[in-house]
Write a protein that holds these residues in place. Structure first.
Motif, PDB file in Angstrom:
ATOM      1  N   LYS A  34     -16.286  19.580 -12.864  1.00 28.12           N
ATOM      2  CA  LYS A  34     -16.157  18.541 -11.834  1.00 28.12           C
ATOM      3  C   LYS A  34     -15.706  19.161 -10.518  1.00 28.12           C
ATOM      4  CE  LYS A  34     -15.066  14.581 -14.707  1.00 28.12           C
ATOM      5  NZ  LYS A  34     -14.166  13.446 -14.929  1.00 28.12           N
ATOM      6  N   PHE A  35     -16.383  18.778  -9.467  1.00 26.76           N
ATOM      7  CA  PHE A  35     -15.942  19.038  -8.096  1.00 26.76           C
ATOM      8  C   PHE A  35     -15.455  17.680  -7.605  1.00 26.76           C
ATOM      9  CE2 PHE A  35     -18.382  22.698  -8.800  1.00 26.76           C
ATOM     10  CZ  PHE A  35     -18.360  23.565  -7.727  1.00 26.76           C
ATOM     11  N   ILE A  90     -11.520  21.649  -8.275  1.00 29.00           N
ATOM     12  CA  ILE A  90     -12.637  21.934  -9.170  1.00 29.00           C
ATOM     13  C   ILE A  90     -12.023  22.127 -10.552  1.00 29.00           C
ATOM     14  CG2 ILE A  90     -14.528  23.497  -9.725  1.00 29.00           C
ATOM     15  CD1 ILE A  90     -14.554  24.294  -6.729  1.00 29.00           C
ATOM     16  N   THR A  91     -12.563  21.427 -11.543  1.00 33.27           N
ATOM     17  CA  THR A  91     -12.034  21.547 -12.892  1.00 33.27           C
ATOM     18  C   THR A  91     -13.128  21.947 -13.868  1.00 33.27           C
ATOM     19  OG1 THR A  91     -12.382  19.203 -13.408  1.00 33.27           O
ATOM     20  CG2 THR A  91     -10.236  19.810 -12.496  1.00 33.27           C
ATOM     21  N   ASN A  96      -7.800  22.570 -13.859  1.00 35.19           N
ATOM     22  CA  ASN A  96      -8.043  23.053 -12.498  1.00 35.19           C
ATOM     23  C   ASN A  96      -8.321  24.555 -12.536  1.00 35.19           C
ATOM     24  OD1 ASN A  96      -7.809  23.811  -9.717  1.00 35.19           O
ATOM     25  ND2 ASN A  96      -6.565  21.984  -9.364  1.00 35.19           N
ATOM     26  N   ILE A  97      -9.351  25.002 -11.826  1.00 34.70           N
ATOM     27  CA  ILE A  97      -9.711  26.420 -11.875  1.00 34.70           C
ATOM     28  C   ILE A  97      -8.628  27.310 -11.277  1.00 34.70           C
ATOM     29  CG2 ILE A  97     -12.197  26.027 -11.956  1.00 34.70           C
ATOM     30  CD1 ILE A  97     -12.291  26.832  -8.974  1.00 34.70           C
ATOM     31  N   THR A  98      -7.719  26.739 -10.476  1.00 32.88           N
ATOM     32  CA  THR A  98      -6.622  27.563  -9.944  1.00 32.88           C
ATOM     33  C   THR A  98      -5.603  27.885 -11.031  1.00 32.88           C
ATOM     34  OG1 THR A  98      -5.409  25.600  -9.208  1.00 32.88           O
ATOM     35  CG2 THR A  98      -6.866  26.678  -7.601  1.00 32.88           C
ATOM     36  N   ASP A  99      -5.660  27.182 -12.168  1.00 31.80           N
ATOM     37  CA  ASP A  99      -4.766  27.452 -13.301  1.00 31.80           C
ATOM     38  C   ASP A  99      -5.372  28.475 -14.285  1.00 31.80           C
ATOM     39  OD1 ASP A  99      -2.935  25.631 -12.301  1.00 31.80           O
ATOM     40  OD2 ASP A  99      -3.773  23.967 -13.464  1.00 31.80           O
ATOM     41  N   LEU A 100      -6.605  28.890 -14.023  1.00 27.29           N
ATOM     42  CA  LEU A 100      -7.307  29.855 -14.882  1.00 27.29           C
ATOM     43  C   LEU A 100      -7.272  31.239 -14.241  1.00 27.29           C
ATOM     44  CD1 LEU A 100     -10.454  27.659 -15.625  1.00 27.29           C
ATOM     45  CD2 LEU A 100      -8.539  28.082 -17.190  1.00 27.29           C
TER      46      LEU A 100
END
Length: 101
Positions: A34-35, A90-91, A96-100
């Motif tokens: 998802k964006f 963005i998930t 959230n991609i910032t958590d990856l």
């Protein structure tokens, strides 16, 4: 002179956001992407995309088509965090991609 200008441009660039200390891991990815209200521009004062929403569900196949320069590669680069977004998130599978990493 041109080379020196490019070196100084590089030195003036903002540092990348570091990976989180304890990154999350998607052990069994489902593939939901998802964006949500994504705002992005290569330069902060020049917005290319604003309030962009995209929802790709598990098992769904999509095609990203468009003319050269329409932003197809940019979408993938945002997903891979080669560039950071200014707003929104963005998930992948709800993370959230910032958590990856």
């Amino acid at each position: 002179m041109v080379s020196a200008e490019r070196v100084f441009e590089l030195l003036d660039e903002k540092e990348e956001i570091p990976d989180p200390e304890n990154p999350r891991v998607i052990e069994f990815p489902r593939g939901e992407v998802k964006f949500q209200y994504v705002k992005f521009g290569y330069k902060e004062d020049v917005t290319l995309t604003e309030d962009m929403n995209l929802d790709v569900r598990q098992g769904q196949t999509i095609a990203i088509v468009g003319l050269t320069g329409a932003g197809k590669t940019t979408l993938v680069n945002l997903l891979m965090r080669f560039y950071e977004i200014q707003e929104g998130k963005i998930t992948i599978d709800g993370i959230n991609i910032t958590d990856l990493k």
